[in-house]
Design a protein around this motif. Sequence first.
Motif, PDB file in Angstrom:
ATOM      1  N   GLN A   1      12.883 -52.486  50.160  1.00  0.00           N
ATOM      2  CA  GLN A   1      11.233 -52.046  49.945  1.00  0.00           C
ATOM      3  C   GLN A   1      10.689 -52.913  48.585  1.00  0.00           C
ATOM      4  O   GLN A   1       9.469 -52.689  48.519  1.00  0.00           O
ATOM      5  N   GLN A   2      11.582 -53.451  47.844  1.00  0.00           N
ATOM      6  CA  GLN A   2      10.908 -54.204  46.785  1.00  0.00           C
ATOM      7  C   GLN A   2      10.341 -53.108  46.004  1.00  0.00           C
ATOM      8  O   GLN A   2       9.099 -53.524  45.453  1.00  0.00           O
ATOM      9  N   PRO A   3      10.904 -52.040  45.353  1.00  0.00           N
ATOM     10  CA  PRO A   3      10.318 -51.067  44.575  1.00  0.00           C
ATOM     11  C   PRO A   3      10.008 -51.577  43.158  1.00  0.00           C
ATOM     12  O   PRO A   3      10.870 -52.532  42.516  1.00  0.00           O
ATOM     13  N   LYS A   4       8.924 -51.182  42.398  1.00  0.00           N
ATOM     14  CA  LYS A   4       8.899 -51.272  40.881  1.00  0.00           C
ATOM     15  C   LYS A   4       9.646 -50.162  40.195  1.00  0.00           C
ATOM     16  O   LYS A   4      10.006 -50.393  38.968  1.00  0.00           O
ATOM     17  N   TYR A   5      10.039 -49.236  40.768  1.00  0.00           N
ATOM     18  CA  TYR A   5      10.773 -48.087  40.247  1.00  0.00           C
ATOM     19  C   TYR A   5      11.661 -47.292  41.308  1.00  0.00           C
ATOM     20  O   TYR A   5      11.455 -47.384  42.487  1.00  0.00           O
ATOM     21  N   LEU A   6      12.783 -47.064  40.896  1.00  0.00           N
ATOM     22  CA  LEU A   6      13.935 -46.453  41.635  1.00  0.00           C
ATOM     23  C   LEU A   6      14.449 -45.277  41.259  1.00  0.00           C
ATOM     24  O   LEU A   6      14.688 -45.065  39.934  1.00  0.00           O
ATOM     25  N   ILE A   7      14.444 -44.377  41.999  1.00  0.00           N
ATOM     26  CA  ILE A   7      14.932 -42.950  41.632  1.00  0.00           C
ATOM     27  C   ILE A   7      16.216 -42.605  42.331  1.00  0.00           C
ATOM     28  O   ILE A   7      16.377 -42.740  43.466  1.00  0.00           O
ATOM     29  N   CYS A   8      17.423 -42.205  41.421  1.00  0.00           N
ATOM     30  CA  CYS A   8      18.643 -42.087  41.911  1.00  0.00           C
ATOM     31  C   CYS A   8      19.014 -40.488  41.837  1.00  0.00           C
ATOM     32  O   CYS A   8      19.216 -40.187  40.577  1.00  0.00           O
ATOM     33  N   ASP A   9      18.891 -39.903  42.795  1.00  0.00           N
ATOM     34  CA  ASP A   9      19.200 -38.231  42.588  1.00  0.00           C
ATOM     35  C   ASP A   9      20.267 -37.995  42.907  1.00  0.00           C
ATOM     36  O   ASP A   9      20.967 -37.804  44.158  1.00  0.00           O
TER      37      ASP A   9
ATOM     38  N   THR B   1      15.279 -58.002  37.429  1.00  0.00           N
ATOM     39  CA  THR B   1      13.944 -57.974  38.164  1.00  0.00           C
ATOM     40  C   THR B   1      12.945 -56.893  37.628  1.00  0.00           C
ATOM     41  O   THR B   1      11.743 -56.981  37.978  1.00  0.00           O
ATOM     42  N   GLY B   2      13.368 -56.431  36.497  1.00  0.00           N
ATOM     43  CA  GLY B   2      12.347 -55.292  35.819  1.00  0.00           C
ATOM     44  C   GLY B   2      12.163 -54.032  36.522  1.00  0.00           C
ATOM     45  O   GLY B   2      11.365 -53.278  36.087  1.00  0.00           O
ATOM     46  N   VAL B   3      12.847 -53.612  37.275  1.00  0.00           N
ATOM     47  CA  VAL B   3      12.591 -52.494  38.163  1.00  0.00           C
ATOM     48  C   VAL B   3      13.191 -51.345  37.221  1.00  0.00           C
ATOM     49  O   VAL B   3      14.149 -51.393  36.420  1.00  0.00           O
ATOM     50  N   GLY B   4      12.266 -50.373  37.031  1.00  0.00           N
ATOM     51  CA  GLY B   4      12.527 -49.107  36.347  1.00  0.00           C
ATOM     52  C   GLY B   4      13.488 -48.001  37.069  1.00  0.00           C
ATOM     53  O   GLY B   4      13.070 -48.054  38.041  1.00  0.00           O
ATOM     54  N   VAL B   5      14.342 -47.772  36.294  1.00  0.00           N
ATOM     55  CA  VAL B   5      15.352 -46.754  37.054  1.00  0.00           C
ATOM     56  C   VAL B   5      15.430 -45.355  36.472  1.00  0.00           C
ATOM     57  O   VAL B   5      15.456 -45.102  35.145  1.00  0.00           O
TER      58      VAL B   5
END
Length: 215
Positions: free
Chosen positions: A153-161, A186-190
């Motif tokens: 999806q090439q996200p800027k932010y990833l949420i792992c629930d 890549t600088g993705v915020g998690v």
Amino acid sequence: MSLQALGITSGYHRNRPVLENVSLEIPPGRLIGLTGPSGTGKSTLARILASLDAPWSGEVRIDGSPVVGTKFSVPAALRGTVSMLFQSPRASTDPRQTLASIIGQPGDIAGRTIDVVALAAEVGLTPDLLSRRPHQVSDGQLQRACLARSLAQQPKYLICDEATAMLDAATTAALIRLIESRATETGVGVLLISHDRELLGACCDVVHDLDGIRA
């Protein structure tokens, strides 16, 4: 530049909110941990941050822009900016699809080509697994495919629930290393949500207890 929850109040019944005036920030390139007892609204907050549900009050901002709507009603410029990795890979995949189809799903939606083989390799899936369906692979292999789908999806932010809750220790460690690597490269915020405080403490830059971010 960050993913922000600002003064979020929400719940399952109007007179019984599980979240009251909760604020949280996920900056780019950082791993933020969130923990707390069951039933305190961690998954509710995750779904609101991912624009799957709307809060009763408060707002979500992506890089300063307020999010209006949910799911496909979110403005095109913000849609797909946040991706979510769920606890149960079997509940979040179509049992009729192959792993290749699952990984390539964001490309089908966005009308672009996904290098499924490369993404599969990045998350530790061998090419022979890509033609298999969910019932033909382990929970760990299926969760790797779900992570690859999120990355596609090439996200800027990833949420792992609670994304590692159903996995063994070795698979958990491998997935966390992959997520850490993506954040660095890549600088993705998690946002990592887990009951496992030791896990969060080992890999996150900051760990919040949900009770501690209520105003």
